[in-house]
Design a protein around this motif. Structure first.
Motif, PDB file in Angstrom:
ATOM      1  N   LEU A   1      -2.658   2.160  -4.594  1.00  0.00           N
ATOM      2  CA  LEU A   1      -2.217   3.547  -4.668  1.00  0.00           C
ATOM      3  C   LEU A   1      -3.182   4.497  -3.979  1.00  0.00           C
ATOM      4  O   LEU A   1      -4.346   4.580  -4.351  1.00  0.00           O
ATOM      5  N   GLY A   2      -2.708   5.211  -2.980  1.00  0.00           N
ATOM      6  CA  GLY A   2      -3.482   6.264  -2.350  1.00  0.00           C
ATOM      7  C   GLY A   2      -4.180   5.853  -1.069  1.00  0.00           C
ATOM      8  O   GLY A   2      -4.277   4.681  -0.726  1.00  0.00           O
ATOM      9  N   HIS A   3      -4.670   6.884  -0.377  1.00  0.00           N
ATOM     10  CA  HIS A   3      -5.293   6.689   0.934  1.00  0.00           C
ATOM     11  C   HIS A   3      -6.644   5.986   0.860  1.00  0.00           C
ATOM     12  O   HIS A   3      -7.134   5.496   1.875  1.00  0.00           O
TER      13      HIS A   3
ATOM     14  N   CYS B   1       5.799   7.567  -6.557  1.00  0.00           N
ATOM     15  CA  CYS B   1       6.553   6.471  -5.943  1.00  0.00           C
ATOM     16  C   CYS B   1       6.513   5.200  -6.785  1.00  0.00           C
ATOM     17  O   CYS B   1       7.387   4.344  -6.659  1.00  0.00           O
ATOM     18  N   LEU B   2       5.520   5.086  -7.610  1.00  0.00           N
ATOM     19  CA  LEU B   2       5.285   3.840  -8.346  1.00  0.00           C
ATOM     20  C   LEU B   2       6.491   3.411  -9.176  1.00  0.00           C
ATOM     21  O   LEU B   2       6.837   2.229  -9.205  1.00  0.00           O
TER      22      LEU B   2
ATOM     23  N   GLU C   1       0.857  -1.185   0.000  1.00  0.00           N
ATOM     24  CA  GLU C   1       0.000   0.000   0.000  1.00  0.00           C
ATOM     25  C   GLU C   1       0.894   1.237   0.000  1.00  0.00           C
ATOM     26  O   GLU C   1       1.710   1.402   0.895  1.00  0.00           O
ATOM     27  N   LEU C   2       0.735   2.098  -0.992  1.00  0.00           N
ATOM     28  CA  LEU C   2       1.446   3.373  -1.039  1.00  0.00           C
ATOM     29  C   LEU C   2       0.491   4.456  -0.545  1.00  0.00           C
ATOM     30  O   LEU C   2      -0.164   5.141  -1.317  1.00  0.00           O
ATOM     31  N   GLN C   3       0.415   4.584   0.772  1.00  0.00           N
ATOM     32  CA  GLN C   3      -0.481   5.549   1.415  1.00  0.00           C
ATOM     33  C   GLN C   3       0.285   6.848   1.632  1.00  0.00           C
ATOM     34  O   GLN C   3       0.537   7.259   2.764  1.00  0.00           O
ATOM     35  N   VAL C   4       0.672   7.481   0.528  1.00  0.00           N
ATOM     36  CA  VAL C   4       1.442   8.724   0.566  1.00  0.00           C
ATOM     37  C   VAL C   4       0.691   9.780  -0.233  1.00  0.00           C
ATOM     38  O   VAL C   4      -0.251   9.476  -0.968  1.00  0.00           O
TER      39      VAL C   4
ATOM     40  N   PRO D   1       1.112   8.963  -4.583  1.00  0.00           N
ATOM     41  CA  PRO D   1       1.553   7.579  -4.773  1.00  0.00           C
ATOM     42  C   PRO D   1       2.093   7.300  -6.173  1.00  0.00           C
ATOM     43  O   PRO D   1       2.965   6.453  -6.346  1.00  0.00           O
TER      44      PRO D   1
END
Length: 161
Positions: A131-133, A119-120, A110-113, A116
């Motif tokens: 991707l995402g919150h 970062c991928l 999980e890219l909770q930034v 996102p």
């Protein structure tokens, strides 16, 4: 129907049964010993965010525990315990987090930034990336359903693109 059992020392085994669905979990003493250590021992620099408590006289039922201060590459970080204990690894930068994610080669990432997508391109090894919150791993499992296969136990290092 013939049953063919396979057992990993200190881990979970499986049973293959032709013509029927069988789930079998083998927990041996080595696995239990490691889990008991994870539930009761702190390494230098670790502390309990939520300390586990034993709930039965035999010590087989525990409340969940959360360790903070777990170091990347430590014994706790490298071991899968199959029990109610979680360790949080903290890094200083987003780049360190991406590097650690690639070393772990997670089944689910999980890219909770905030961004996102930026970062991928830095992720080389992961089974499924969320991707995402508003995209937790549970959404992917719900969408994919029960019949999806992802690389586990770090195998995304050599099986992801």
């Amino acid at each position: 129907m013939p049953l063919h059992g396979k057992r990993k020392s200190g881990g979970i085994g499986n049973v293959n049964c032709f013509g029927c669905a069988v789930w079998c979990v083998t927990i041996d003493h080595n696995t239990w010993s490691r889990l008991l250590d994870a539930l009761t021992v702190l390494a230098p620099g670790e502390e309990w965010l939520l300390e586990p408590r034993r709930l039965d006289a035999d010590g087989r039922v525990w409340t969940p525990g959360i360790k903070v201060g777990v170091r990347a590459g430590s014994q706790f970080h490298r071991t899968e315990y199959f029990g109610p204990v979680l360790g949080l690894v903290t890094v200083d930068t987003l780049e360190e987090a991406m590097d650690l994610a690639n070393r772990i080669a997670a089944e689910h990432l999980e890219l909770q930034v905030e961004d996102p997508f930026s970062c991928l391109s830095k992720i080389r090894h992961a089974g499924a990336i969320f991707l995402g919150h508003h995209t937790p791993e549970a959404v992917g499992d719900y969408t994919a359903g029960p019949n999806h296969v992802l690389p586990t136990m770090g195998t995304a290092r050599f099986s992801s693109s």
